[in-house]
Motif scaffolding. Structure first.
Motif, PDB file in Angstrom:
ATOM      1  N   TYR A  59       0.816  -1.206   0.000  1.00 33.24           N
ATOM      2  CA  TYR A  59       0.000   0.000   0.000  1.00 33.24           C
ATOM      3  C   TYR A  59       0.852   1.260   0.000  1.00 33.24           C
ATOM      4  O   TYR A  59       1.890   1.319   0.654  1.00 33.24           O
ATOM      5  CB  TYR A  59      -0.920   0.004   1.225  1.00 33.24           C
ATOM      6  N   ALA A  86      -4.822  -1.126  -3.930  1.00 33.31           N
ATOM      7  CA  ALA A  86      -4.078  -1.232  -5.183  1.00 33.31           C
ATOM      8  C   ALA A  86      -4.969  -1.072  -6.406  1.00 33.31           C
ATOM      9  O   ALA A  86      -4.488  -0.769  -7.501  1.00 33.31           O
ATOM     10  CB  ALA A  86      -3.357  -2.581  -5.244  1.00 33.31           C
ATOM     11  N   THR A 248      -3.897  -4.648 -11.204  1.00 35.47           N
ATOM     12  CA  THR A 248      -5.300  -4.662 -10.773  1.00 35.47           C
ATOM     13  C   THR A 248      -6.201  -4.140 -11.895  1.00 35.47           C
ATOM     14  O   THR A 248      -5.726  -3.453 -12.813  1.00 35.47           O
ATOM     15  CB  THR A 248      -5.476  -3.794  -9.515  1.00 35.47           C
ATOM     16  N   TYR A 293       3.005  -1.040  -6.300  1.00 33.28           N
ATOM     17  CA  TYR A 293       1.816  -0.712  -5.519  1.00 33.28           C
ATOM     18  C   TYR A 293       0.542  -1.191  -6.214  1.00 33.28           C
ATOM     19  O   TYR A 293      -0.465  -1.460  -5.559  1.00 33.28           O
ATOM     20  CB  TYR A 293       1.708   0.805  -5.319  1.00 33.28           C
ATOM     21  N   PHE A 294       0.566  -1.277  -7.539  1.00 33.78           N
ATOM     22  CA  PHE A 294      -0.655  -1.538  -8.299  1.00 33.78           C
ATOM     23  C   PHE A 294      -0.751  -2.970  -8.809  1.00 33.78           C
ATOM     24  O   PHE A 294      -1.568  -3.258  -9.678  1.00 33.78           O
ATOM     25  CB  PHE A 294      -0.734  -0.565  -9.482  1.00 33.78           C
ATOM     26  N   ASN A 298      -0.189  -7.540  -4.609  1.00 33.60           N
ATOM     27  CA  ASN A 298      -0.334  -6.673  -3.444  1.00 33.60           C
ATOM     28  C   ASN A 298      -1.794  -6.391  -3.134  1.00 33.60           C
ATOM     29  O   ASN A 298      -2.165  -6.170  -1.982  1.00 33.60           O
ATOM     30  CB  ASN A 298       0.420  -5.362  -3.676  1.00 33.60           C
ATOM     31  N   TRP A 299      -2.639  -6.372  -4.142  1.00 32.40           N
ATOM     32  CA  TRP A 299      -4.080  -6.191  -3.954  1.00 32.40           C
ATOM     33  C   TRP A 299      -4.629  -7.341  -3.121  1.00 32.40           C
ATOM     34  O   TRP A 299      -5.424  -7.139  -2.196  1.00 32.40           O
ATOM     35  CB  TRP A 299      -4.742  -6.136  -5.330  1.00 32.40           C
TER      36      TRP A 299
END
Length: 322
Positions: A59, A86, A248, A293-294, A298-299
């Motif tokens: 995040y 994300a 994402t 981050y995207f 990570n989501w």
């Protein structure tokens, strides 16, 4: 019960002493004689451990702060800290019911928030916090110029618009000049934040999302938020698990659109059209040049685990003290 069913979470209640009221023979409320003081609810701050544990799971160190009025007979204000996941959807960090929106209540909220999440920020980077500070500008032209200064990613263009504001209204120019542009203009944002927002819209989305429970008394309201948040997290967890692209959904779409429209690469974390041209020329994968981050990985991390159910009020431990 939040602490008992969600170990490590924070549920901090603040009370104040108030004169106890009694009911007379006519059914009217009156102060007790002699006066008797008793604790009265003032504020409550809530932050779930599973949310704290996921703060650094890919995040960005960015969140927004806002307050909204509660609409039950008990009134009060809801203060909240909300970030983006994300997939660029709002993600609730912490919230509090307070008696009013003032310096004291915000100071208390920020203090509790810092105690809960301060240790989750790496030493090399501080949190990037967004809040509503804009003043009411007199004309639409002036308002448009102000938003242009916040949204431009070019420092020279920022200075050009500021010069126009100075000619238009010196008072507004002075007010803006007294605030460091790194706090409100995208041209001066810290590139580590990977933020493309100059407005607190994601927090406003959260306020709209809880509209159905804003009319409920405090305990039912808090339970309503927990249920909605738990359901939302589960649905996003399922969606993330079946999504097969590296990025994402929203960032995947943005990465495709980027080939037709320039973006601010360093600030936003997504390559601009010029960088895309270089990537294509090198026969590389554009997804490899988008900030981690995207990523879908990570989501998914953000929605691992869950917020546990809270026992019905009939099963709470009774406190007979007055």
């Amino acid at each position: 019960m939040i602490i008992n069913t969600n170990l490590g979470s924070a549920a901090i209640v603040q009370t104040e002493l108030a004169t106890k009221e009694t009911t007379n023979e006519e059914g009217e409320l009156e102060l007790s004689t002699p006066p008797v003081m008793k604790p009265q609810f003032k504020r409550i701050f809530v932050c779930y451990k599973r949310v704290k544990d996921r703060l650094l799971s890919g995040y960005r160190l960015f969140f927004g702060l806002d307050g909204c009025h509660l609409k039950s007979p008990y009134k009060g204000i809801l203060l909240s800290a909300v970030r983006l996941d994300a997939n660029m959807q709002f993600y609730l960090i912490a919230y509090a019911i307070v008696e009013a929106e003032n310096n004291d209540s915000w100071k208390c909220f920020i203090q509790h928030l810092t105690e809960q999440i301060g240790e989750h920020a790496p030493a090399s980077h501080a949190w990037c916090i967004m809040s509503d500070r804009q003043k009411e500008f007199g004309t639409s032209d002036l308002k448009n110029m102000f938003w242009a200064t916040t949204e431009t990613g070019n420092i020279a263009h920022f200075q050009h618009i500021m010069d126009q504001i100075k000619e238009f209204n010196k008072d507004v120019y002075k007010w803006l000049s007294d605030i460091d542009p790194k706090h409100w203009s995208m041209s001066c944002f810290d590139s580590n934040a990977k933020v493309e927002h100059s407005k607190n819209n994601h927090v406003e989305s959260f306020n709209d999302w809880i509209e159905e429970v804003q009319f409920k008394p405090p305990i039912e309201f808090l339970e309503g938020i927990r249920i909605q948040n738990t359901n939302m997290m589960y649905l996003r967890k399922v969606t993330a698990e079946i999504w097969e692209e590296k990025l994402t959904p929203k960032v995947h779409l943005k990465a495709h659109k980027i080939m037709r429209k320039a973006r601010y690469a360093q600030i936003r974390g997504i390559p601009c059209i010029h960088a895309v041209s270089c990537v294509i020329h090198a026969r590389a994968n554009i997804y490899d040049y988008v900030s981690d981050y995207f990523t879908t990985e990570n989501w998914r991390k953000a929605y691992e685990g869950g917020i546990h159910q809270i026992l019905d009020e009939s099963m709470w431990i009774k406190d007979d003290t007055e």
